[in-house]
Design a protein around this motif. Structure first.
Motif, mmCIF file in Angstrom:
data_model
loop_
_atom_site.group_PDB
_atom_site.id
_atom_site.type_symbol
_atom_site.label_atom_id
_atom_site.label_comp_id
_atom_site.label_asym_id
_atom_site.label_seq_id
_atom_site.Cartn_x
_atom_site.Cartn_y
_atom_site.Cartn_z
ATOM 1 N N VAL A 1 -8.180 3.202 -7.267
ATOM 2 C CA VAL A 1 -7.199 4.143 -6.746
ATOM 3 C C VAL A 1 -7.982 5.208 -5.989
ATOM 4 C CG1 VAL A 1 -5.582 5.986 -7.406
ATOM 5 C CG2 VAL A 1 -5.479 3.755 -8.545
ATOM 6 N N VAL A 2 -7.451 5.660 -4.865
ATOM 7 C CA VAL A 2 -8.120 6.692 -4.073
ATOM 8 C C VAL A 2 -7.339 7.995 -4.221
ATOM 9 C CG1 VAL A 2 -8.656 7.406 -1.710
ATOM 10 C CG2 VAL A 2 -9.090 5.051 -2.428
ATOM 11 N N VAL A 3 -8.032 9.058 -4.581
ATOM 12 C CA VAL A 3 -7.367 10.348 -4.780
ATOM 13 C C VAL A 3 -7.917 11.359 -3.767
ATOM 14 C CG1 VAL A 3 -6.869 12.214 -6.392
ATOM 15 C CG2 VAL A 3 -7.081 9.861 -7.239
ATOM 16 N N LEU B 1 0.869 -1.182 0.000
ATOM 17 C CA LEU B 1 0.000 0.000 0.000
ATOM 18 C C LEU B 1 0.901 1.227 0.000
ATOM 19 C CD1 LEU B 1 -2.576 1.632 0.299
ATOM 20 C CD2 LEU B 1 -2.656 1.001 2.697
ATOM 21 N N ILE B 2 0.753 2.022 -1.044
ATOM 22 C CA ILE B 2 1.630 3.174 -1.204
ATOM 23 C C ILE B 2 0.806 4.456 -1.239
ATOM 24 C CG2 ILE B 2 3.346 4.279 -2.695
ATOM 25 C CD1 ILE B 2 3.854 1.508 -3.910
ATOM 26 N N VAL B 3 1.250 5.452 -0.475
ATOM 27 C CA VAL B 3 0.644 6.779 -0.589
ATOM 28 C C VAL B 3 1.594 7.637 -1.415
ATOM 29 C CG1 VAL B 3 -0.100 8.860 0.639
ATOM 30 C CG2 VAL B 3 -0.583 6.604 1.612
ATOM 31 N N GLN B 4 1.087 8.244 -2.479
ATOM 32 C CA GLN B 4 1.904 9.115 -3.316
ATOM 33 C C GLN B 4 1.355 10.525 -3.254
ATOM 34 O OE1 GLN B 4 1.799 7.343 -7.287
ATOM 35 N NE2 GLN B 4 3.496 5.985 -6.723
ATOM 36 N N ALA C 1 0.438 2.538 5.660
ATOM 37 C CA ALA C 1 0.976 2.291 4.317
ATOM 38 C C ALA C 1 2.411 1.809 4.411
ATOM 39 C CB ALA C 1 0.911 3.577 3.494
ATOM 40 N N ASP C 2 2.853 1.086 3.390
ATOM 41 C CA ASP C 2 4.223 0.606 3.379
ATOM 42 C C ASP C 2 5.201 1.735 3.104
ATOM 43 O OD1 ASP C 2 3.942 -2.429 3.612
ATOM 44 O OD2 ASP C 2 2.443 -1.883 2.105
ATOM 45 N N HIS D 1 0.134 -2.925 -6.737
ATOM 46 C CA HIS D 1 0.075 -2.151 -5.496
ATOM 47 C C HIS D 1 -1.259 -1.441 -5.335
ATOM 48 C CE1 HIS D 1 4.267 -2.989 -5.121
ATOM 49 N NE2 HIS D 1 4.578 -2.297 -6.211
ATOM 50 N N GLN D 2 -1.624 -1.211 -4.101
ATOM 51 C CA GLN D 2 -2.753 -0.331 -3.822
ATOM 52 C C GLN D 2 -2.199 1.090 -3.691
ATOM 53 O OE1 GLN D 2 -4.432 -2.252 -0.264
ATOM 54 N NE2 GLN D 2 -6.063 -3.032 -1.581
ATOM 55 N N VAL D 3 -2.869 2.036 -4.333
ATOM 56 C CA VAL D 3 -2.317 3.390 -4.341
ATOM 57 C C VAL D 3 -3.334 4.420 -3.854
ATOM 58 C CG1 VAL D 3 -1.027 5.105 -5.673
ATOM 59 C CG2 VAL D 3 -1.046 2.714 -6.431
ATOM 60 N N VAL D 4 -2.891 5.221 -2.885
ATOM 61 C CA VAL D 4 -3.653 6.399 -2.472
ATOM 62 C C VAL D 4 -2.851 7.612 -2.943
ATOM 63 C CG1 VAL D 4 -4.483 7.766 -0.510
ATOM 64 C CG2 VAL D 4 -4.636 5.259 -0.459
#
Ligand code: ASP
Ligand code: MG
Length: 409
Positions: A130-132, A3-6, A166-167, A34-37
């Motif tokens: 994807v969550v924005v 799980l990555i937050v960008q 998140a990772d 990957h799961q991305v926020v």
């Protein structure tokens, strides 16, 4: 799967083309499983435009309404990015701070995050979306829209990463990492592979503008794995901000040099040296909402002493006015100052175990004939105040003297 937050800053989403590029990068991470926020800032210049608009209406805008206005920049970006993601074939859903429920206190324009509800986001992520999320904003207990202070999207990113465990939290920006110093001043400045939280915190509060200070505090406190990367180059590792200095690695003595041009120095001369005098001088300054940085009180002669401190340059005139009054009722001899000061700081956890760092710094400056006007130290930094006209020279010679232009062995 991670799980990555960008988080993408204003320049990274500055126009439709760039928003499409962000969508491409996000799509790539998702395709890797990957799961991305994603947290976004307002498009570059937008927050400034909104603030200017508010100031055109009112010189002192109502803080609640100001937040209503300046939080809109980010709302535009989340919608646009979700559209771009959908165009790229990626399922995406946008959230304002209130829709997530990023709960903050009610200090409009500088609110602090109290709690984040991760439920909606988790549900979307689990459904493959994807969550924005709009950076820089939240909502208070009463449902008022709040903002987190300039640069606050960094803090949103880190806070979401902490809340979702998140990772990694990746901060994408227009530089490819944290540098030993500003490459515009020292072309030999190098990108750091790692820097510790403590160092990053010092760098941020001493003038390095890569990350909002609060986001670094937050990441340190919640042990968020934080990385700064370029949104314009692919494949770089950026700079990882680490919790612990790596015990197996030889630490450089100094990791970076930060500086701030906007300093001013004020001296109150000939104040009676008696208990309460520091308070009598600095109390009214604090009451006027002026931040004071370095403070020096000299040894006294004949019962009087000199008292110097620095303020941010834009506060200089106001501070002098306050002090003229202080002078009148403390019996101080004179108030004077200089508004063209700069502060240069060397930062490094390696200082703890290496004696002689301060003397090397002072010798280096002396060899260039640069006069040090004030000094302050902490366990991992040494700051000096010098005439602004020597700032660039000072940063350059210190960068060389501490071997920062050479890659570590
Ligand atoms: N848009 C806000 C600002 O310009 C927040 C951010 O970019 O982090 O300060
Ligand atoms: Mg920013």
């Amino acid at each position: 799967m991670a799980l990555i937050v960008q988080k993408y800053g204003g320049t990274s989403v500055g126009n439709p083309e760039r928003i499409k590029n962000v969508a491409k990068r996000v799509a790539k991470f998702q395709a890797e499983g990957h799961q991305v926020v994603v947290v976004v800032s307002a498009m570059s210049g937008e927050t400034n435009r909104l603030i200017a608009l508010a100031k055109d209406i009112s010189a002192t805008p109502d803080p609640r309404e100001l937040d209503v206005v300046i939080s809109t920049g980010e709302q535009v970006t989340i919608g646009l990015l979700c559209m771009a993601l959908k165009e790229a074939g990626v399922e995406a859903r946008s959230y304002t701070g209130a829709q997530v429920r990023i709960l903050t206190d009610s200090s409009f324009t500088k609110a602090r995050i109290l709690d984040i509800d991760g439920e909606n986001m988790r549900r979307d992520l689990d459904a493959g979306s994807v969550v924005v999320v709009a950076g820089f904003q939240g909502v208070d207990e009463q449902g008022n829209i709040t903002t987190l202070g300039r640069g606050g999207s960094d803090t949103t990113g880190v806070a979401l990463a902490a809340a979702l465990k998140a990772d990694e939290c990746q901060i994408y920006t227009d530089v490819d990492g944290v540098y030993t110093t500003d490459p515009r001043i020292v072309p030999e400045a190098r990108k750091l592979d790692t820097i510790t939280f403590e160092e990053m915190l010092e760098m941020a509060s001493l003038g390095s503008k890569v990350l909002q200070i609060r986001s670094v505090e937050f990441a340190g406190k919640y042990k968020v794995k934080l990385r700064v990367l370029s949104s314009f180059e692919d494949g770089g590792e950026g700079t990882l901000i680490t919790v612990e200095e790596d015990k197996n690695m030889e630490q450089p003595i100094i990791s970076g040099i930060a500086f701030n041009r906007d300093e001013a120095k004020i001296t109150v001369q000939g104040v009676p040296d008696k208990p309460g005098i520091a308070y009598q001088i600095l109390g009214p300054v604090a009451d006027a909402n002026i931040d004071v940085d370095m403070i020096i009180q000299n040894v006294s002669h004949d019962g009087t002493t000199d008292f110097s401190f620095t303020v941010n340059r834009p506060d200089y005139d106001k501070a002098i006015k306050v002090l003229e009054q202080v002078k009148a009722h403390t019996g101080a001899r004179e108030v004077n100052g200089d508004r063209t000061m700069a502060k240069v700081s060397i930062v490094g956890v390696g200082m703890r175990s290496h004696p002689g760092v301060a003397s090397r710094m002072f010798r280096t400056l002396a060899e260039e004939g640069i006069n040090i006007q004030m000094i302050s130290t902490s366990e991992i930094k040494i700051s000096v105040v010098i005439d602004e006209k020597y700032l660039e020279l000072a940063v350059r010679v210190l960068h060389r003297a501490f071997g920062l232009d050479q890659a570590p062995a």
